[in-house]
Design a protein around this motif. Structure first.
Motif, PDB file in Angstrom:
ATOM      1  N   GLY A   1       0.797  -1.220   0.000  1.00  0.00           N
ATOM      2  CA  GLY A   1       0.000   0.000   0.000  1.00  0.00           C
ATOM      3  C   GLY A   1       0.825   1.263   0.000  1.00  0.00           C
ATOM      4  O   GLY A   1       0.295   2.357   0.211  1.00  0.00           O
ATOM      5  N   ILE A   2       2.136   1.123  -0.249  1.00  0.00           N
ATOM      6  CA  ILE A   2       3.023   2.288  -0.223  1.00  0.00           C
ATOM      7  C   ILE A   2       2.951   3.050  -1.535  1.00  0.00           C
ATOM      8  O   ILE A   2       3.060   4.274  -1.558  1.00  0.00           O
ATOM      9  CB  ILE A   2       4.477   1.838   0.058  1.00  0.00           C
ATOM     10  N   ALA A   3       2.776   2.313  -2.655  1.00  0.00           N
ATOM     11  CA  ALA A   3       2.873   2.948  -3.967  1.00  0.00           C
ATOM     12  C   ALA A   3       1.841   2.376  -4.927  1.00  0.00           C
ATOM     13  O   ALA A   3       1.427   1.217  -4.803  1.00  0.00           O
ATOM     14  CB  ALA A   3       4.278   2.744  -4.545  1.00  0.00           C
ATOM     15  N   THR A   4       1.433   3.199  -5.880  1.00  0.00           N
ATOM     16  CA  THR A   4       0.635   2.727  -7.012  1.00  0.00           C
ATOM     17  C   THR A   4       1.578   2.023  -8.002  1.00  0.00           C
ATOM     18  O   THR A   4       2.803   2.135  -7.866  1.00  0.00           O
ATOM     19  CB  THR A   4      -0.038   3.906  -7.721  1.00  0.00           C
ATOM     20  N   PRO A   5       1.047   1.290  -9.003  1.00  0.00           N
ATOM     21  CA  PRO A   5       1.938   0.668  -9.989  1.00  0.00           C
ATOM     22  C   PRO A   5       2.881   1.663 -10.659  1.00  0.00           C
ATOM     23  O   PRO A   5       4.052   1.345 -10.902  1.00  0.00           O
ATOM     24  CB  PRO A   5       0.962   0.051 -11.001  1.00  0.00           C
ATOM     25  N   THR A   6       2.396   2.864 -10.962  1.00  0.00           N
ATOM     26  CA  THR A   6       3.259   3.869 -11.587  1.00  0.00           C
ATOM     27  C   THR A   6       4.356   4.321 -10.641  1.00  0.00           C
ATOM     28  O   THR A   6       5.535   4.427 -11.022  1.00  0.00           O
ATOM     29  CB  THR A   6       2.418   5.084 -12.033  1.00  0.00           C
ATOM     30  N   GLU A   7       3.991   4.582  -9.395  1.00  0.00           N
ATOM     31  CA  GLU A   7       4.996   4.986  -8.402  1.00  0.00           C
ATOM     32  C   GLU A   7       5.981   3.857  -8.126  1.00  0.00           C
ATOM     33  O   GLU A   7       7.175   4.095  -7.922  1.00  0.00           O
ATOM     34  CB  GLU A   7       4.294   5.419  -7.111  1.00  0.00           C
ATOM     35  N   ALA A   8       5.483   2.617  -8.129  1.00  0.00           N
ATOM     36  CA  ALA A   8       6.367   1.464  -7.909  1.00  0.00           C
ATOM     37  C   ALA A   8       7.382   1.332  -9.048  1.00  0.00           C
ATOM     38  O   ALA A   8       8.534   0.969  -8.821  1.00  0.00           O
ATOM     39  CB  ALA A   8       5.539   0.184  -7.789  1.00  0.00           C
ATOM     40  N   ALA A   9       6.948   1.622 -10.279  1.00  0.00           N
ATOM     41  CA  ALA A   9       7.876   1.592 -11.414  1.00  0.00           C
ATOM     42  C   ALA A   9       8.990   2.624 -11.223  1.00  0.00           C
ATOM     43  O   ALA A   9      10.160   2.352 -11.503  1.00  0.00           O
ATOM     44  CB  ALA A   9       7.126   1.853 -12.716  1.00  0.00           C
ATOM     45  N   ALA A  10       8.624   3.815 -10.736  1.00  0.00           N
ATOM     46  CA  ALA A  10       9.623   4.852 -10.468  1.00  0.00           C
ATOM     47  C   ALA A  10      10.582   4.405  -9.369  1.00  0.00           C
ATOM     48  O   ALA A  10      11.799   4.632  -9.450  1.00  0.00           O
ATOM     49  CB  ALA A  10       8.938   6.158 -10.080  1.00  0.00           C
ATOM     50  N   LEU A  11      10.050   3.742  -8.337  1.00  0.00           N
ATOM     51  CA  LEU A  11      10.910   3.215  -7.273  1.00  0.00           C
ATOM     52  C   LEU A  11      11.886   2.180  -7.837  1.00  0.00           C
ATOM     53  O   LEU A  11      13.057   2.140  -7.441  1.00  0.00           O
ATOM     54  CB  LEU A  11      10.049   2.563  -6.182  1.00  0.00           C
ATOM     55  N   GLY A  12      11.402   1.343  -8.759  1.00  0.00           N
ATOM     56  CA  GLY A  12      12.270   0.351  -9.376  1.00  0.00           C
ATOM     57  C   GLY A  12      13.414   0.985 -10.148  1.00  0.00           C
ATOM     58  O   GLY A  12      14.553   0.511 -10.089  1.00  0.00           O
ATOM     59  N   VAL A  13      13.128   2.079 -10.864  1.00  0.00           N
ATOM     60  CA  VAL A  13      14.177   2.789 -11.605  1.00  0.00           C
ATOM     61  C   VAL A  13      15.221   3.342 -10.641  1.00  0.00           C
ATOM     62  O   VAL A  13      16.437   3.207 -10.870  1.00  0.00           O
ATOM     63  CB  VAL A  13      13.559   3.920 -12.451  1.00  0.00           C
ATOM     64  N   VAL A  14      14.759   3.951  -9.558  1.00  0.00           N
ATOM     65  CA  VAL A  14      15.690   4.495  -8.564  1.00  0.00           C
ATOM     66  C   VAL A  14      16.539   3.371  -7.961  1.00  0.00           C
ATOM     67  O   VAL A  14      17.762   3.504  -7.800  1.00  0.00           O
ATOM     68  CB  VAL A  14      14.924   5.250  -7.454  1.00  0.00           C
ATOM     69  N   GLY A  15      15.882   2.227  -7.648  1.00  0.00           N
ATOM     70  CA  GLY A  15      16.616   1.094  -7.089  1.00  0.00           C
ATOM     71  C   GLY A  15      17.662   0.557  -8.052  1.00  0.00           C
ATOM     72  O   GLY A  15      18.786   0.234  -7.647  1.00  0.00           O
ATOM     73  N   ALA A  16      17.309   0.467  -9.345  1.00  0.00           N
ATOM     74  CA  ALA A  16      18.258  -0.026 -10.345  1.00  0.00           C
ATOM     75  C   ALA A  16      19.437   0.929 -10.500  1.00  0.00           C
ATOM     76  O   ALA A  16      20.591   0.500 -10.649  1.00  0.00           O
ATOM     77  CB  ALA A  16      17.544  -0.210 -11.685  1.00  0.00           C
ATOM     78  N   LEU A  17      19.169   2.239 -10.465  1.00  0.00           N
ATOM     79  CA  LEU A  17      20.250   3.229 -10.555  1.00  0.00           C
ATOM     80  C   LEU A  17      21.191   3.124  -9.356  1.00  0.00           C
ATOM     81  O   LEU A  17      22.418   3.197  -9.502  1.00  0.00           O
ATOM     82  CB  LEU A  17      19.669   4.635 -10.648  1.00  0.00           C
ATOM     83  N   LEU A  18      20.626   2.943  -8.169  1.00  0.00           N
ATOM     84  CA  LEU A  18      21.456   2.812  -6.969  1.00  0.00           C
ATOM     85  C   LEU A  18      22.303   1.545  -7.020  1.00  0.00           C
ATOM     86  O   LEU A  18      23.481   1.549  -6.612  1.00  0.00           O
ATOM     87  CB  LEU A  18      20.573   2.820  -5.715  1.00  0.00           C
ATOM     88  N   LEU A  19      21.718   0.442  -7.505  1.00  0.00           N
ATOM     89  CA  LEU A  19      22.480  -0.800  -7.642  1.00  0.00           C
ATOM     90  C   LEU A  19      23.635  -0.630  -8.631  1.00  0.00           C
ATOM     91  O   LEU A  19      24.756  -1.074  -8.382  1.00  0.00           O
ATOM     92  CB  LEU A  19      21.559  -1.937  -8.108  1.00  0.00           C
TER      93      LEU A  19
END
Length: 427
Positions: A235-253
């Motif tokens: 319940g933290i993010a919508t699918p669109t917001e979750a996609a943005a979180l994934g991009v940030v996570g991939a950049l950090l990795l």
């Protein structure tokens, strides 16, 4: 009217006009033929309202996520780890193709990106390890299709938008069928290599210590999957917001692993823009065509024609399977979804089929279109990665996997809870 529209569509596609443009041009032709009003004046409004859908923002973000994982080298490390764990099975690295595709699909949401990523790493092994080229290539093309079934999936987002179905529930529903389909693919490989041991190439031996060390290479993609999908269900993010979180996570990795640089980022953004532009052209062209079809009464005529057949729900499902198998030989998958779902979905829902279950079935049928000639996109992706050989190798190699997809549809029809149990419990 129905026959005219179908003939015009096939003619436009036969002229090699890009699919998105062909759909829009068909709308422009049907308007003066059957409408008393200048419907083309609504093109701007239709384009804007379609592009302005909040969920659609997830599409370029998921594409960017896959591009970053591909260009940062994480995919190659993931494939190496999978090869150590799965190469003991009959068929060796072909199982790693499926396993790596399933894992990459759980982070990228794109079939093309999955097939291109795994294929780039795996194809050199055909000659090196002595594998049967058609079956090996078929495993890559088929494994890539898992990218639109295992969440997060771009195509499930589009289905959710078109049918007003919950995307989180669709994501939950795709997990078990996606893993089951991966298992069926591996079963097909094992059976083929047991019957023809020479197809399985040289066995690769690995110690348990090497396998355990390789688990570190699987942590990044699994972490991205948990970040994207977990944030949705927490319940933290919508699918669109979750996609943005994934991009940030991939950049950090990528930064943590020392693989983030301007050249990699530029290439990832360029690839994202190209793919997103192609997808949005198809989306806008199909949305305009659907608007014209509804306005001139073609959609209702199709629904009345199909409903008037008076067939049972299971027979209608069989007709739907045949319809998508045939259509998939002529249309690109995304265009096929956007053009047909607004017509097909209301009919199937009226017959009592669950919208979430129907979404999974349609996605699997669309997966078939990705690997059926003459326009199966994954066939061209895999062939483009080769330096020699005929497209016929790839086409022959995917046949066992198409059969497994149809078996998966049959299993879903017999036991709908394969798709519906998880969303019912956790949704």
């Amino acid at each position: 009217m129905i026959a005219t529209a179908l003939i015009l569509l096939l003619a436009l596609l036969g002229l090699s006009i890009p699919v998105g443009a062909a759909l829009g041009v068909l709308g422009l032709i049907l308007d003066p033929l059957y409408s008393m009003l200048p419907l083309t004046q609504a093109m701007g409004e239709v384009s804007w309202s379609t592009s302005n859908e909040f969920l659609m923002v997830a599409i370029p973000l998921f594409i960017l996520l896959g591009e970053i994982l591909l260009r940062s080298g994480m995919a190659e490390s993931m494939y190496g780890a999978m090869s150590l764990w799965l190469s003991w099975l009959p068929g060796g690295l072909m199982h790693a193709n499926i396993g790596a595709s399933a894992l990459f699909a759980a982070t990228s949401g794109s079939s093309v990106a999955t097939a291109a990523t795994v294929g780039t790493v795996a194809i050199p092994q055909i000659r090196k390890q002595g594998y049967n080229p058609p079956l090996f290539l078929g495993s890559i093309a088929a494994g890539g299709t898992l990218g639109i079934l295992i969440p997060p999936s771009i195509n499930l987002v589009i289905y959710g938008v078109l049918t007003n179905t919950s995307v989180p529930k669709l994501y939950l529903a795709g997990i078990v069928p996606g893993l089951a389909l991966a298992g069926l693919f591996m079963l097909a490989i094992a059976i083929a290599c047991i019957l023809r041991p020479q197809w399985g190439g040289q066995r690769i031996s690995a110690s348990w210590s090497a396998r355990i060390r390789s688990l570190a290479q699987l942590v990044p993609p699994i972490g991205i999957f948990l970040l994207v999908v977990g944030s949705i269900y927490a319940g933290i993010a919508t699918p669109t917001e979750a996609a943005a979180l994934g991009v940030v996570g991939a950049l950090l990795l990528a930064l943590f692993q020392g693989r983030l640089n301007w050249a990699m980022l530029r290439d990832a953004l360029e690839g994202t823009m190209k793919s997103s532009a192609m997808i949005m052209l198809i989306v806008i062209g199909a949305a305009f065509l659907n608007f014209i079809m509804s306005a001139i009464g073609l959609t209702n005529a199709l629904i009345d024609t199909i409903s008037g057949l008076g067939v049972s729900p299971m027979v209608m499902l069989l007709i739907l399977v045949l319809f998508y198998l045939v259509l998939g030989c002529f249309m690109e998958t995304l265009a096929m979804m956007i053009t047909t779902i607004p017509i097909v979905a209301p009919i199937m829902f009226a017959l009592g089929f669950d919208p979430v279950w129907m979404g999974i079935v349609i996605i699997i049928l669309v997966e078939c279109a990705l690997i059926t000639p003459p326009v199966g996109l994954n066939l061209f992706v895999v062939q483009s990665l080769r330096t020699t050989g005929s497209m016929n190798d790839v086409i022959v190699g995917v046949l066992p996997f198409v059969i497994m997809m149809l078996i998966m549809v049959a299993l879903l029809a017999i036991a709908p809870d394969i798709a519906l149990w998880v969303p019912r419990v956790f949704g």
